[in-house]
Scaffold this active site. Structure first.
Site, mmCIF file in Angstrom:
data_model
loop_
_atom_site.group_PDB
_atom_site.id
_atom_site.type_symbol
_atom_site.label_atom_id
_atom_site.label_comp_id
_atom_site.label_asym_id
_atom_site.label_seq_id
_atom_site.Cartn_x
_atom_site.Cartn_y
_atom_site.Cartn_z
ATOM 1 N N GLY A 31 19.510 15.142 32.755
ATOM 2 C CA GLY A 31 19.832 16.026 31.758
ATOM 3 C C GLY A 31 20.804 15.086 30.833
ATOM 4 N N TYR A 32 21.626 15.946 29.904
ATOM 5 C CA TYR A 32 22.381 15.518 28.654
ATOM 6 C C TYR A 32 21.581 14.476 27.977
ATOM 7 C CZ TYR A 32 26.564 15.470 26.165
ATOM 8 O OH TYR A 32 27.594 15.651 25.194
ATOM 9 N N HIS A 34 18.948 12.280 25.511
ATOM 10 C CA HIS A 34 19.068 11.407 24.349
ATOM 11 C C HIS A 34 17.665 11.014 24.088
ATOM 12 C CE1 HIS A 34 19.075 8.265 27.391
ATOM 13 N NE2 HIS A 34 20.078 8.481 27.766
ATOM 14 N N HIS A 37 15.547 9.320 26.895
ATOM 15 C CA HIS A 37 14.571 10.552 27.819
ATOM 16 C C HIS A 37 13.393 10.867 26.833
ATOM 17 C CE1 HIS A 37 18.976 11.158 29.398
ATOM 18 N NE2 HIS A 37 18.228 10.811 30.364
ATOM 19 N N GLY A 148 12.459 4.734 33.008
ATOM 20 C CA GLY A 148 12.788 3.889 31.993
ATOM 21 C C GLY A 148 12.898 2.477 32.716
ATOM 22 N N SER A 187 23.545 8.696 29.026
ATOM 23 C CA SER A 187 24.274 9.815 29.004
ATOM 24 C C SER A 187 25.644 9.427 29.048
ATOM 25 C CB SER A 187 23.577 10.839 30.053
ATOM 26 O OG SER A 187 22.231 10.794 29.943
#
Ligand code: AMP
Length: 282
Positions: A31-32, A34, A37, A148, A187
């Site tokens: 999450g969080y 950017h 992602h 990634g 993140s």
């Protein structure tokens, strides 16, 4: 866009989709979100009929004294971004759903690949990663899962786990997304103050210069590491965790730069630990 916090509901949705002949792409995240992602999401959309993004800050992969409590979280912002990105389902379970009381199973890849680099500075980290990925794969049942290159060691470990344990899915590597000035998106970049943010540019600068030197014929690993170290330590707040130049496919040691080579660094700026890397082929 569907949002699930239950493993069972997630599995039912995935089973239904698979019965209808749809392929599922999974993007596991903490999450969080950017643009890094979101580039995984775009790759999943290009490759699969349906895209599931998991959002789970996995306690098992954080060690004592690491940033589990402080890790940035914003589920409503994340789900807005994912709805805009055309995602079909979000899997965002609570920790007790993933790890109910008494949970005591794990999946671990052993050997050199997990023992070096982040495996040294973050004991238990990769065991937490492979355990949670196993659970996410079982919950979301993807045909393909997108990871990634930013977390190069994680990507290779998960590929090895999937291959060796015969998970019926394919792992797809997605390139690193960077800010306009070269800093790899993370993140954790929100932890950096303005000075540290500036100093952190040394990571990409050092990696890029090493790549140029290799293009110019340099093959000596010790000399390359020395130059990388020189560039990074010119930043007063930088504290090097590791600089590695290893085989880009299995992280084994190299005598000289040859074949597919991974140049990877981990550096702390104050409390914030950043990682970055570059793949070169000679
Ligand atoms: P995280 O939320 O940090 O666990 O990351 C979730 C996924 O996003 C992992 O597969 C990461 O490698 C990937 N990722 C994180 N940062 C980037 C980036 N800058 N570029 C591409 N992928 C990234």
């Amino acid at each position: 866009m569907q949002i699930f916090d239950s493993i069972k509901k997630m599995q039912e949705w995935s089973l239904q989709a698979r019965k209808q002949g749809k392929s599922i792409g999974l993007v596991p995240t903490m999450g969080y979100l950017h643009d890094g992602h979101l580039s995984l999401v775009q790759a999943a959309r290009r490759n699969c009929d349906l895209v599931v993004v998991s959002i789970f800050v996995n306690p098992l992969q954080f060690g004592q004294g690491e940033d589990f409590e402080d890790y940035p979280r914003d589920l409503s912002r994340d789900t807005d971004l994912l709805a805009d990105a055309g995602v079909d389902a979000v899997f965002a379970p609570a920790a007790r759903e993933m790890y109910p009381a008494g949970f005591s199973s794990s999946v671990e890849v052993s050997g050199e690949i997990t023992r070096k680099m982040c495996g040294i500075s973050r004991p238990g980290h990769f065991k937490g990663v492979t355990t949670v990925c196993t659970k996410l794969f079982h919950a979301c049942m993807p045909d393909k899962a997108f990871f990634g290159q930013k977390d190069a060691q994680q990507l290779l470990i998960i590929k090895k786990m999937v291959r060796e344990l015969n998970f019926p899915l394919e792992i797809i590597r997605v390139p690193i997304v960077r800010e306009h000035d070269g800093l790899a998106l993370s993140s954790r970049n929100v932890y950096l103050d303005a000075g540290q943010r500036q100093e952190a540019l040394a990571l990409n600068k050092a990696l890029s210069q090493a790549k140029e030197q290799i293009a110019g014929g340099e093959r000596d690993i010790a000399r390359l590491k020395d130059r990388i170290s020189g560039i990074i330590t010119a930043s007063p707040q930088a504290e090097i965790d590791y600089i590695e130049i290893v085989n880009g496919e299995d992280l084994s040691e190299l005598e000289a730069v040859d074949g597919i080579v991974l140049i990877a660094v981990a550096v702390k700026f104050g409390k914030t630990r950043l990682i970055d890397n570059l793949l070169v082929e000679v």
